[in-house]
Each structure stands twice: as C-alpha cells, then as structure tokens.
Design an enzyme around this catalytic site. Structure first.
Site, PDB file in Angstrom:
ATOM      1  N   SER A  70       0.784  -1.245   0.000  1.00  0.00           N
ATOM      2  CA  SER A  70       0.000   0.000   0.000  1.00  0.00           C
ATOM      3  C   SER A  70       0.807   1.281   0.000  1.00  0.00           C
ATOM      4  O   SER A  70       0.218   2.364  -0.109  1.00  0.00           O
ATOM      5  CB  SER A  70      -0.956   0.009   1.198  1.00  0.00           C
ATOM      6  N   LYS A  73       0.136   3.837  -2.722  1.00  0.00           N
ATOM      7  CA  LYS A  73      -0.868   4.902  -2.667  1.00  0.00           C
ATOM      8  C   LYS A  73      -0.245   6.287  -2.563  1.00  0.00           C
ATOM      9  O   LYS A  73      -0.916   7.298  -2.804  1.00  0.00           O
ATOM     10  CB  LYS A  73      -1.826   4.643  -1.506  1.00  0.00           C
ATOM     11  N   SER A 128      -5.991   3.684   4.265  1.00  0.00           N
ATOM     12  CA  SER A 128      -5.448   2.805   3.232  1.00  0.00           C
ATOM     13  C   SER A 128      -6.560   2.085   2.475  1.00  0.00           C
ATOM     14  O   SER A 128      -6.437   0.911   2.105  1.00  0.00           O
ATOM     15  CB  SER A 128      -4.474   1.779   3.827  1.00  0.00           C
ATOM     16  N   LYS A 241       3.528   6.278   5.149  1.00  0.00           N
ATOM     17  CA  LYS A 241       2.504   5.344   4.690  1.00  0.00           C
ATOM     18  C   LYS A 241       2.966   3.920   4.974  1.00  0.00           C
ATOM     19  O   LYS A 241       4.122   3.564   4.732  1.00  0.00           O
ATOM     20  CB  LYS A 241       2.248   5.514   3.181  1.00  0.00           C
TER      21      LYS A 241
END
Length: 535
Positions: A70, A73, A128, A241
C-alpha cells in the site's frame, strides 16, 4: 562549458611539485573525511535519503525490486493531487468497490457513494482504503488500467528506473514492483507537495455520511510513528505510509525533520521489524549528517573578479550574481567545507528558475551532495546586456532610416542657405569686418558634423542589436542540438537499463515482450466485471 574548481587540490599539487624539485620529501595530503557507515536493518531492502537534496545517506539493496503493497498509494495520491481539484465529486463504481482482494483494507464505502476528491484522499492515505484508490484512479483516467499508465509515466519523470506499477492500490500483482531508491524518489516528490503533507500528517479525519456509515466515520492514520501514545512514536515525524501483503511483507515510508535536516526512509519486504528498521535509519541520518544552504559557504561564483561570458554575452559587474537561497548540500557532520568540489555548467534545464545562468553541482569525495543555481538579480539594471526581440530591432531600424532621411533633407537646405548668406555678405558687408560672412558657414558645418555623428551612433546601435540577435540565434540552435543529442542518449540509457533488469530477472527480452503481449491481449478481451479478484 564546464569549469571545475578545486579549492585545495591545486595548492597541494603545487606544493608537491616544489618539494620534489627542492629534493625534499613530499608531505602526505590528508584525505577527505570518510562517509559515515555502520547502520544495519533486518528488512530485505531499505534506504534513507536527504529529502532536500536526494543524497543517499545509507541503504541496503536499494535497486532490488520488491512488491510495495500500500505504499503505492503515495504515488496514486500525488498524481490525483496534481490532476484534480479537492472539491471534485468522485462516484464509486461497482468495479472500484468490489475489484479488491477479500478482507483488504477499506473505509466501508459502497457502490454509488459520492465523496469529494479530498475525502477520498483522506480515506486512501489514512485508512489505506483500496476502494478509494480505485475510485480516484477511475475519476482521473477512466479505468485503473489507464491510470497505471499515468503512474509509470510519473515514476519515470521522477527518475525511477527499477519500477513498474500496475494498479493504484498496491495489491499483489506480478507486474507491480518497485525498489527502495525509486520509492524514496516518489516520496521525496510527494513530501514537497503541501496538499499531500497536509493530508498525510493528519491525526484523524471525519468522513461524511455514506450508505454503510450513516453517522459518518472517523478515521486515523495507520503509521504508528505518528501517534504519541505508542512506543513507536518518533519526534520530528511529518508523515508516511504503511503497507502489507503476504507477498510484499511489511513496507513503510516515513518522513521526519530535525534541525533543518529532512529525511525520508523506505523499508521493503520487512518482517515485523519495519518500525525498528525505520528508527535505525532515521537515527543514523540525524546523528551523522547535516544539511547546509549552499549560499552559506560558497562564495566562489559571486565574488570572482575575472571576466565571464554567459551565452556569449559579457558581464562586467559580477555583484549582480547570487546563489539560490533555498538550495542545500548534505554533508557528514565532521566534514570540512574545503573538501567540497564544485562544478559549474551553463547548460540550461527546463526546471531552471527565473534568472538562472548556470547550475553548480557539489561533490564530496566521489559522492554527489547537492546542487544550486547561479542567478542574476533581475532587479539590477547592471545585470547583463539584454537580448532584444525582433520587434524592438525592427523599430530601431525604422527610427534609424527616418533620422537618416531627415538629416539628408536638412543638409540640402542648409547648404543652399549657406550659399545665399555668403553671397549676401560679399555684396553688403563692410570689407574691414572679415568675420561677418564666415559665421553662418561655421554654424552650418558644426550642425552637419553633429547630425552625421548621430547617424553613425544609430547605425552602430543597429549593428550591435543585429549582432546580439545573431548570437542569441546561434545559442538557441546549439541548445536545440544539445537537447536532441541528450534525448537520444537518454533513450539509449533507458534501453540498456531495461536489458540489465531483464538479465537480473533471468528473462530474455523476447520472453518479456511475449508476456506483455499476452497480458495486453487478455486485458483487452476481458470485461471489467469479469476480472479476477485482487487484480
């Protein structure tokens, strides 16, 4: 034209020559301080860089490709922020909501929900949410497949060479991978974006009412180093993140700043040690390095007295030169400024700021440590000879022709008048007053000389303007030729890098092209609702 300046090395070379000729033993020149090393991490790949300069401070397998999960992103958010307005409305499609792996992270959004781009970005970065990533991708490009093309274009523009992105969320896909170095470049660009930082550093956010959340939903960031009530909290953190899939392992991107030093760390394929690995990298950077504005120590190019020409135009007053104030270099804490070597290049780039005449790059040992721009103070009237445009030159030519025509006409009438005056004086003036007839003739000659001098000055100005235009045209042609050659070299370099990556993967170019063709064919023939879950 490149000019290299070696502040101490030339002196040492001269001293060595003197000692040799004098028969004295040569003195050992002290080497530049070493580049700090010694940090270790348990993850398969990782890196820490200076976010202001991009200088790599430490790393492990920084060009090895891994699944990012993720942290993908970050790239998705950067493209959306640069493309969309925050208040645009995103409609969540069936494909956006349900074309995700079962049990993957989400924000409870359903088909038909309508959120703004800003709400969707918060859902994607803090929660997320995979359905938010899909919906934003469809909003920007129509389909997630077309959005992936934008992702790869953006990554390449940022200098990524080890990556290929195939979806906006980071869910498992054999054609979706990146390296620690590439991910650091992407994060560097993202944390330069004020909107991204504002969203990514938020500690909580309230999503609006939706079908599955009739009271709305308060969401929090997944990055534990942002939270003061956790043992992983890191002072100075800006944002980051998290990511995880069974194939990718733990992935983590983090940005933190202390004492003017802004760092970005990346962890790939971690094994439940992603936070301790990140702390080790950040601690190493803050304890061993410093970030210094180039203008604070480099006076070489703003104090030299010798003549310099820029694009063929001379400058005589170098007091108008200055270094860009917000550009920095990265150095070990124990480094000496005298060990820095600078290199100046007059090749202009597309990202050059206004007033830039050259770029100065700095190295320490064999490492690039940053760069800055040499600028002309555009507010100074003594900066450089201006390059006029064609319209200004044509106007000057027209004025010159008009002056010449008027002068010729004036000279003709003046000559006639002088003859008449002389004749009149001969018949009526007193013979004893010899100066009476000579006075008008002297004034006429003075006027002729003055006007002729004006014509010459005008012609000289016109010639100067034409010479400047010719120089500018030659410079433009030369620069265009350089750009074409550079683009050709870049294409060739990209080809060789691609070949190297294929060799590292153990795949021939023909096999890779066949795999791509098969995937394109299957993607073109499959309808959006018949795609396999998780792709």
């Amino acid at each position: 034209m490149n000019i290299r300046y070696y502040p101490l090395r030339r002196f040492f070379a001269f001293l060595l020559c003197l000692t040799l000729f004098a028969g004295l033993p040569a003195q050992t020149v002290q080497a530049a301080p070493y580049w700090p090393e010694g940090v270790s991490i348990e993850a398969e790949g990782g890196i820490v860089i200076d976010a202001n300069t991009g200088v790599i401070l430490a790393g492990k397998n920084i060009h090895t490709a891994y699944f990012p999960a993720s942290i993908t992103k970050i790239l998705t958010a950067l493209i959306v922020i640069e493309t969309c307005e925050p208040d645009e409305v995103v409609t969540y499609s069936h494909n956006a909501v349900y074309n995700v792996e079962s049990g993957s992270s989400n924000a409870g959004l359903d088909e038909g929900d309508r959120l703004t781009v800003l709400d969707s970005l918060y859902a994607m970065l803090l929660r997320s949410a995979n359905e938010a990533a899909n919906a934003l991708a469809e909003h920007v490009a129509g389909t997630t497949e077309d959005f992936a093309l934008l992702m790869n274009e953006k990554a390449e523009s940022l200098g990524c060479i080890d990556s290929h992105f195939n979806n906006p969320s980071g869910l498992n896909d054999p054609e979706h991978y990146t390296s620690a170095h590439d991910m650091a470049l992407i994060a560097q660009a993202a944390f330069e974006n004020e909107r991204f930082v504002e969203i990514d550093s938020t500690l909580y956010y309230d999503l609006p009412v939706t079908k599955r959340n009739p009271d709305g939903l308060r969401i929090y960031p997944g990055h534990r180093m942002l939270k003061k009530n956790t043992s992983s909290y890191y002072p100075g953190i800006i944002g980051g993140k998290t990511g995880y899939t069974s194939l990718a392992g733990n992935t983590l991107v983090t940005c933190a700043e202390r004492d003017g030093l802004k760092l970005i760390s990346v962890i790939l394929n971690g094994h439940q040690t992603h936070y301790t690995d990140t702390k080790a990298l950040l601690d190493f950077g803050f304890e061993n390095f410093q970030s210094v504005p180039a203008a604070d120590f480099d006076t070489t190019y703003t104090s030299i007295e010798n003549d310099m020409t820029i694009a063929g135009l001379p400058t005589t007053d170098l007091s108008v030169l200055e270094l860009q104030q917000d550009c920095r270099v990265t150095l070990p804490i124990e480094a000496d400024y005298d060990d820095i070597i600078s290199d100046i290049s007059y090749d202009q780039k597309d990202d050059a700021p206004d007033g830039a005449i050259a770029q100065i790059s700095y190295t320490y040992g064999n490492r690039d440590i940053g760069s800055t721009w040499l600028l002309v103070n555009l507010n100074s009237p003594e900066a450089f000879v201006p390059i006029p445009d064609v319209a200004d030159t044509q106007e000057a030519l027209a004025q010159g022709n008009a002056i010449a025509a008027d002068t010729q006409g004036s000279n003709g009438s003046l000559s006639s008048g002088s003859t008449e005056t002389t004749s009149s004086s001969d018949t009526s003036a007193n013979p004893g007053n010899g100066n009476a007839s000579s006075t008008p003739v002297t004034e006429s000659a003075s006027t002729d000389v003055s006007r002729t001098s004006g014509i010459l000055r005008t012609l000289l100005k016109i010639i100067l303007l034409l010479a400047v235009l010719a120089a500018a045209f030659f410079a433009a042609v030369t620069f265009r030729s350089y750009r074409r050659q550079k683009e050709a070299e870049d294409r060739e370099n990209r080809y060789f890098r691609r070949q190297q990556r294929l060799r590292d993967m153990g795949v021939s170019e023909e096999e890779f092209d066949q795999l791509l063709q098969q995937r394109r064919s299957s993607s073109a023939s499959a309808s959006p609702r018949k795609k396999r879950p998780g792709r």
